[in-house]
Design an enzyme around this catalytic site. Structure first.
Site, PDB file in Angstrom:
ATOM      1  N   ASP A 104      60.738  59.168  73.655  1.00 28.54           N
ATOM      2  CA  ASP A 104      60.198  59.553  75.545  1.00 28.54           C
ATOM      3  C   ASP A 104      61.147  60.141  75.514  1.00 28.54           C
ATOM      4  O   ASP A 104      62.094  60.161  74.927  1.00 28.54           O
ATOM      5  CB  ASP A 104      60.619  57.978  76.341  1.00 28.54           C
TER       6      ASP A 104
HETATM    7  N1  URA Z   1      58.944  52.302  74.253  1.00 24.11           N
HETATM    8  C1  URA Z   1      59.287  53.962  75.053  1.00 24.11           C
HETATM    9  O1  URA Z   1      58.466  52.507  75.838  1.00 24.11           O
HETATM   10  N2  URA Z   1      59.445  54.348  75.237  1.00 24.11           N
HETATM   11  C2  URA Z   1      60.656  54.768  73.541  1.00 24.11           C
HETATM   12  O2  URA Z   1      60.929  56.049  73.425  1.00 24.11           O
HETATM   13  C3  URA Z   1      60.431  53.924  72.885  1.00 24.11           C
HETATM   14  C4  URA Z   1      59.754  53.320  72.906  1.00 24.11           C
END
Ligand code: URA
Length: 237
Positions: A104
């Site tokens: 993310d």
């Molecule tokens: N899980 C999440 O919630 N976000 C990420 O970026 C990676 C794993």
């Protein structure tokens, strides 16, 4: 080498993009088998030689990199608004590169980048390889979190498909390490939401036994070592 378009070949073997290759062709700087050429779509056969300004070009092997993603950078090859992880790979031709497991925008840490599709497929395969995350939460982590992560959780919108067993190791009231076998959309955040908590900070430390190099500051990258590349290789290849 099977047949390949001339512009694609030059974009793979030099730092030039395909549109820059067209300019090189127009300027007469490229020769095939010693002859100047203008046709970007020319099909090259296995015995053809290509030279730029008199220097012979040869296809390089597949490329593999690790990058320490800072917050605010998107795990995408192109984005109209934000900087992408490929923008951070300065000096490397982005042609053909993709991300083996996105993070993310606000998540930091290990991102693997390659142009070897089979390799990234193997590294990402659910159940085969683990990813390790360091998590900071808004509220103290519930007493039964270890058991609930290990048993599998039902995430919102995916109630019919519980998560695969995951491991949680508590480091403090609001901090933990989490090992996942799969990579669903926002998985860590949704797992903590499912146990009534909220992720404040998320950092990926390792994927498939490949550890984020502690020498890399946020935004820095390096090529993978041959031992790291071997993780995603088909045995015997
Ligand atoms: N899980 C999440 O919630 N976000 C990420 O970026 C990676 C794993």
């Amino acid at each position: 080498m099977r047949t390949m378009r001339l512009d694609k070949f030059v974009a793979h073997t030099t730092p030039h993009s395909r549109s820059e290759v067209r300019l090189l062709l127009r300027a007469g700087r490229l020769r095939v088998n010693g002859q100047p050429v203008k046709d970007a779509g020319l099909a090259l056969g296995p015995t053809d030689t290509v030279a730029l300004d008199g220097t012979l070009l040869t296809l390089r092997g597949p490329r593999y990199f690790m990058l320490n993603k800072p917050a605010g950078v998107v795990s995408a090859t192109e984005d109209g608004e934000h900087r992408t992880v490929l923008d951070l790979l300065r000096g490397e031709n982005p042609e053909g590169l993709h991300i083996a497991g996105r993070l993310d925008i606000d998540t930091t840490g290990l991102v693997l980048i390659t142009d070897d599709g089979q390799w990234s497929h193997r590294v990402k395969a659910p159940g085969r390889h683990e990813k390790r995350y360091r998590v900071q939460t808004a509220r103290p982590i519930a007493d039964d979190a270890e058991t609930r992560f290990a048993t599998g959780l039902c995430l919102r919108g995916e109630e019919d498909q519980p998560t695969l067993p995951a491991c949680l190791q508590r480091l403090g009231p609001c901090e933990a390490l989490v090992w996942l076998q799969e990579g669903r959309y926002h998985q860590v955040k949704r797992m903590f939401a499912a146990i009534g908590n909220h992720v404040e900070r998320l950092h990926r430390e390792a994927v498939a036994g490949i550890e984020l190099d502690p020498a890399l500051s946020p935004g820095e990258w390096r090529p993978l070592t041959s031992a790291e590349i071997a993780v995603g290789r088909v045995p015997g290849s």
